[in-house]
Design a protein around this motif. Structure first.
Motif, short mmCIF file in Angstrom:
data_model
loop_
_atom_site.label_atom_id
_atom_site.label_comp_id
_atom_site.label_asym_id
_atom_site.label_seq_id
_atom_site.Cartn_x
_atom_site.Cartn_y
_atom_site.Cartn_z
N SER A 90 0.83 -1.21 0.00
CA SER A 90 0.00 0.00 0.00
C SER A 90 0.86 1.26 0.00
CB SER A 90 -0.94 0.00 1.20
OG SER A 90 -0.19 -0.08 2.40
N SER A 91 2.06 1.19 0.59
CA SER A 91 2.97 2.34 0.63
C SER A 91 4.07 2.26 -0.42
CB SER A 91 3.64 2.42 2.01
OG SER A 91 2.67 2.57 3.02
N TYR A 92 4.46 1.05 -0.77
CA TYR A 92 5.56 0.82 -1.72
C TYR A 92 5.11 -0.23 -2.75
CZ TYR A 92 8.05 2.94 2.18
OH TYR A 92 8.45 3.78 3.19
N PRO A 93 4.31 0.16 -3.70
CA PRO A 93 3.71 -0.83 -4.60
C PRO A 93 4.65 -1.40 -5.67
CG PRO A 93 3.03 1.36 -5.23
CD PRO A 93 3.80 1.50 -3.95
N LEU A 94 5.79 -0.76 -5.91
CA LEU A 94 6.68 -1.21 -6.97
C LEU A 94 7.90 -1.93 -6.40
CD1 LEU A 94 6.69 2.05 -9.14
CD2 LEU A 94 5.15 0.08 -9.32
N LEU A 95 8.18 -3.11 -6.93
CA LEU A 95 9.36 -3.87 -6.53
C LEU A 95 10.19 -4.22 -7.76
CD1 LEU A 95 8.12 -6.52 -3.92
CD2 LEU A 95 9.32 -4.40 -3.49
N LEU A 96 11.50 -4.19 -7.60
CA LEU A 96 12.42 -4.63 -8.64
C LEU A 96 13.11 -5.89 -8.13
CD1 LEU A 96 13.95 -4.26 -11.32
CD2 LEU A 96 15.55 -2.76 -10.07
N ASP A 97 12.95 -6.98 -8.85
CA ASP A 97 13.55 -8.27 -8.48
C ASP A 97 14.73 -8.50 -9.42
OD1 ASP A 97 14.20 -10.85 -7.76
OD2 ASP A 97 12.17 -11.64 -8.00
N ILE A 98 15.93 -8.17 -8.95
CA ILE A 98 17.14 -8.32 -9.76
C ILE A 98 17.65 -9.74 -9.62
CG2 ILE A 98 19.50 -7.51 -10.13
CD1 ILE A 98 18.59 -4.81 -8.91
N GLY A 99 17.81 -10.42 -10.74
CA GLY A 99 18.21 -11.83 -10.71
C GLY A 99 17.03 -12.70 -10.34
N CYS A 100 15.89 -12.40 -10.93
CA CYS A 100 14.61 -13.03 -10.54
C CYS A 100 14.50 -14.50 -10.91
CB CYS A 100 13.44 -12.27 -11.16
SG CYS A 100 13.36 -12.36 -12.96
N GLY A 101 15.39 -14.99 -11.78
CA GLY A 101 15.26 -16.39 -12.19
C GLY A 101 13.89 -16.63 -12.78
N PRO A 102 13.24 -17.73 -12.40
CA PRO A 102 11.93 -18.04 -12.97
C PRO A 102 10.76 -17.33 -12.28
CG PRO A 102 12.64 -19.84 -11.59
CD PRO A 102 13.77 -18.85 -11.62
#
Length: 120
Positions: free
Chosen positions: A65-77
């Motif tokens: 609700s406060s931080y809706p965006l995430l970046l997954d670096i090296g997310c694999g599958p």
């Protein structure tokens, strides 16, 4: 024969660029994907129980609700990305492995999660 053996036994130069895109090598990428998807093997991804605890902890300290965006670096599958998307985050996953990205996108589509096609 001796010269061939000597060449094989030479130490490679440190940080030498390889001729093959390592993460997209046919054999390596298949084995890495297999390792990521095994919930009891901790060689590529963490065990499922740890992943679930990590997702819950991150949700607690940075709620969607406060931080809706995430970046997954090296997310694999997309093992983490799927869970984060399912609890309200908009996740962008990046990885060197085309095979893993393709798997993650197809898995998300099958689960009805919002996806944006990758730009290669």
């Amino acid at each position: 024969m001796f010269n061939a053996m000597t060449k094989i036994l030479e130490r490679p130069a440190l940080y030498k660029n390889t001729e093959v895109a390592f993460w997209n090598d046919e054999y390596i990428s298949k084995q890495m994907l297999k390792a990521h998807l095994d919930p009891e093997f901790e060689g590529a991804s963490r065990k499922l129980k740890f992943i679930e605890k990590s997702v819950a902890w991150i949700k607690e300290i940075v709620p969607p609700s406060s931080y809706p965006l995430l970046l997954d670096i090296g997310c694999g599958p997309g093992i983490y990305a799927e869970r984060f998307t399912g609890i309200g985050y908009q996740v962008t996953g990046i990885d060197f492995s085309i095979r893993s990205i393709d798997y993650g996108q197809n898995s998300a589509i099958k689960q009805g999660l919002d996806t944006i096609p990758s730009e290669e």
